[in-house]
Design an enzyme around this catalytic site. Structure first.
Site, PDB file in Angstrom:
ATOM      1  N   TYR A  53       0.853  -1.183   0.000  1.00 54.68           N
ATOM      2  CA  TYR A  53       0.000   0.000   0.000  1.00 54.68           C
ATOM      3  C   TYR A  53       0.890   1.233   0.000  1.00 54.68           C
ATOM      4  O   TYR A  53       1.253   1.789   1.042  1.00 54.68           O
ATOM      5  CB  TYR A  53      -0.936  -0.009   1.202  1.00 54.68           C
ATOM      6  CG  TYR A  53      -1.967  -1.114   1.179  1.00 54.68           C
ATOM      7  CD1 TYR A  53      -2.263  -1.807   0.000  1.00 54.68           C
ATOM      8  CD2 TYR A  53      -2.661  -1.484   2.326  1.00 54.68           C
ATOM      9  CE1 TYR A  53      -3.204  -2.826  -0.024  1.00 54.68           C
ATOM     10  CE2 TYR A  53      -3.609  -2.493   2.307  1.00 54.68           C
ATOM     11  CZ  TYR A  53      -3.876  -3.160   1.127  1.00 54.68           C
ATOM     12  OH  TYR A  53      -4.814  -4.169   1.111  1.00 54.68           O
ATOM     13  N   HIS A 128      -1.121 -12.217   0.291  1.00 56.83           N
ATOM     14  CA  HIS A 128      -2.001 -11.197  -0.280  1.00 56.83           C
ATOM     15  C   HIS A 128      -2.763 -11.695  -1.499  1.00 56.83           C
ATOM     16  O   HIS A 128      -3.963 -11.434  -1.641  1.00 56.83           O
ATOM     17  CB  HIS A 128      -1.174  -9.959  -0.651  1.00 56.83           C
ATOM     18  CG  HIS A 128      -1.983  -8.720  -0.772  1.00 56.83           C
ATOM     19  ND1 HIS A 128      -1.468  -7.461  -0.558  1.00 56.83           N
ATOM     20  CD2 HIS A 128      -3.279  -8.508  -1.076  1.00 56.83           C
ATOM     21  CE1 HIS A 128      -2.407  -6.545  -0.726  1.00 56.83           C
ATOM     22  NE2 HIS A 128      -3.520  -7.167  -1.055  1.00 56.83           N
ATOM     23  N   SER A 208     -13.143  -3.854   0.631  1.00 58.89           N
ATOM     24  CA  SER A 208     -14.080  -3.000  -0.118  1.00 58.89           C
ATOM     25  C   SER A 208     -15.522  -3.388   0.191  1.00 58.89           C
ATOM     26  O   SER A 208     -16.330  -3.601  -0.718  1.00 58.89           O
ATOM     27  CB  SER A 208     -13.818  -3.081  -1.626  1.00 58.89           C
ATOM     28  OG  SER A 208     -12.612  -2.448  -1.967  1.00 58.89           O
ATOM     29  N   PRO A 209     -15.883  -3.477   1.479  1.00 59.62           N
ATOM     30  CA  PRO A 209     -17.235  -3.922   1.841  1.00 59.62           C
ATOM     31  C   PRO A 209     -18.332  -2.950   1.430  1.00 59.62           C
ATOM     32  O   PRO A 209     -19.509  -3.320   1.400  1.00 59.62           O
ATOM     33  CB  PRO A 209     -17.161  -4.060   3.364  1.00 59.62           C
ATOM     34  CG  PRO A 209     -16.111  -3.071   3.770  1.00 59.62           C
ATOM     35  CD  PRO A 209     -15.088  -3.140   2.673  1.00 59.62           C
ATOM     36  N   LEU A 210     -17.959  -1.717   1.115  1.00 61.35           N
ATOM     37  CA  LEU A 210     -18.935  -0.720   0.660  1.00 61.35           C
ATOM     38  C   LEU A 210     -18.858  -0.506  -0.850  1.00 61.35           C
ATOM     39  O   LEU A 210     -19.475   0.415  -1.376  1.00 61.35           O
ATOM     40  CB  LEU A 210     -18.718   0.613   1.391  1.00 61.35           C
ATOM     41  CG  LEU A 210     -18.821   0.549   2.917  1.00 61.35           C
ATOM     42  CD1 LEU A 210     -18.482   1.898   3.535  1.00 61.35           C
ATOM     43  CD2 LEU A 210     -20.227   0.105   3.348  1.00 61.35           C
ATOM     44  N   GLY A 211     -18.095  -1.335  -1.539  1.00 59.83           N
ATOM     45  CA  GLY A 211     -17.987  -1.228  -2.982  1.00 59.83           C
ATOM     46  C   GLY A 211     -16.790  -0.464  -3.473  1.00 59.83           C
ATOM     47  O   GLY A 211     -16.665  -0.192  -4.675  1.00 59.83           O
ATOM     48  N   GLY A 212     -15.885  -0.105  -2.566  1.00 60.58           N
ATOM     49  CA  GLY A 212     -14.692   0.634  -2.970  1.00 60.58           C
ATOM     50  C   GLY A 212     -14.810   2.105  -2.627  1.00 60.58           C
ATOM     51  O   GLY A 212     -15.896   2.667  -2.574  1.00 60.58           O
ATOM     52  N   ALA A 216     -18.429   4.084  -2.547  1.00 63.54           N
ATOM     53  CA  ALA A 216     -19.115   3.975  -1.250  1.00 63.54           C
ATOM     54  C   ALA A 216     -20.155   5.074  -1.060  1.00 63.54           C
ATOM     55  O   ALA A 216     -21.240   4.829  -0.519  1.00 63.54           O
ATOM     56  CB  ALA A 216     -18.094   4.017  -0.118  1.00 63.54           C
ATOM     57  N   GLY A 217     -19.846   6.289  -1.499  1.00 67.11           N
ATOM     58  CA  GLY A 217     -20.769   7.401  -1.294  1.00 67.11           C
ATOM     59  C   GLY A 217     -22.091   7.237  -2.019  1.00 67.11           C
ATOM     60  O   GLY A 217     -23.120   7.742  -1.565  1.00 67.11           O
TER      61      GLY A 217
END
Length: 287
Positions: A53, A128, A208-212, A216-217
């Protein structure tokens, strides 16, 4: 904050995915540290990172060093925070992502990560991503050696199939404690791995549990049922999404990414949100 089990260790039901603080579009260091501190203030005790990262080729481990700095500068005790990192994925600095699953490389990478993170051993170290040029057994065998040598306390795998999870657990003599795969309303292809982990007591960490970070927004716009359930509860659709994932299996520990204190503070409230069986079924039917 709810607690869940990761290899027999209790951690917060929601973790922090620290990757966005070190790759493209990353915030300045001060805001990143404030974001990590906000996560700790909210009761988060699991932080996920990786040595890849970073942006430039000469800053390997940027995110690991950032986390170490944030933990050392936190005004309260942070000794109970579990930091999970990963090896075997690389960024040469030209924008690409490559793999190196050679055992010798993984062992060197783990020891370098330990040096950056500090302490006597890495809490949780994961392969990974499988390297198609190296037998999976060889890569996971390096994790076994690291466990036996005491360089790492726990081992996991990421981006793995059910067959690879089985194989890894066998190689590790039943000591595989975590699987980290992509999973969100927009990415459901890891449902089989999620179920397998739930049935076998292995922690499943959706990345990415919110879609990335870019999507996410707009989660409530793209998936109307999440917005509808959120409106009923006076919550955000992001909170509903994380609460839904928590409800899928007692071994699920989502690790939403964040680059702002307000984002992780909002996500952390998901552990307090109770969804009905009907709502869980409604959300699970989302396509």
């Amino acid at each position: 904050m709810q607690q869940r089990s990761l290899g027999g260790t209790k951690v917060s039901a929601l973790g922090l995915g620290a990757m966005p603080m070190s790759i493209e579009g990353r915030p300045d260091r001060d805001r990143s540290i404030r974001t990590i501190h906000a996560a700790l203030d909210a009761g988060v005790t699991l932080i996920d990172t990786a040595d890849c990262y970073h942006l430039e080729a000469n800053e390997v481990g940027h995110n690991e060093s950032l986390i170490a700095e944030a933990l050392s500068s936190y005004g309260s005790d942070s000794t109970g925070v579990l930091v999970a990192t990963k090896g075997g994925h690389l960024r040469p600095g030209d924008g690409s992502w490559t793999q190196n699953g050679h055992p010798d490389y993984l062992k060197e990478a783990a020891k370098a990560s330990l040096k950056r993170l500090g302490g006597d051993a890495i809490d949780l170290y994961k392969l990974h991503r499988p390297d198609p040029g190296v037998p999976y057994e060889d890569s996971v065998g390096a994790l076994k050696d690291l466990l036996d040598e005491g360089v790492i306390r726990m081992a996991g795998v990421s981006n793995a199939t059910v067959d690879q999870i089985r194989k890894a657990n066998k190689i590790l003599d039943g000591r595989l404690v975590a699987v980290q795969n992509q999973f969100s309303p927009a990415f459901r292809s890891s449902e089989g791995e999620l179920r397998y982990c739930g049935e076998n007591g292995i922690a499943f960490l959706p990345w990415s549990p919110l879609g990335g970070i870019q999507n996410a927004g707009g989660l409530g716009t793209h998936f109307a049922s999440f917005q509808q359930v959120a409106d009923r509860h006076g919550a955000s659709p992001q909170q509903v999404c994380l609460a839904w994932e928590l409800a899928l299996a007692p071994t699920v520990i989502p690790i939403p990414g964040a680059t702002r204190p307000a984002s992780i503070s909002d996500s952390a409230k998901a552990s307090e949100l109770e969804l009905s069986a009907e709502e869980i079924s409604e959300l699970s039917g989302t396509e």
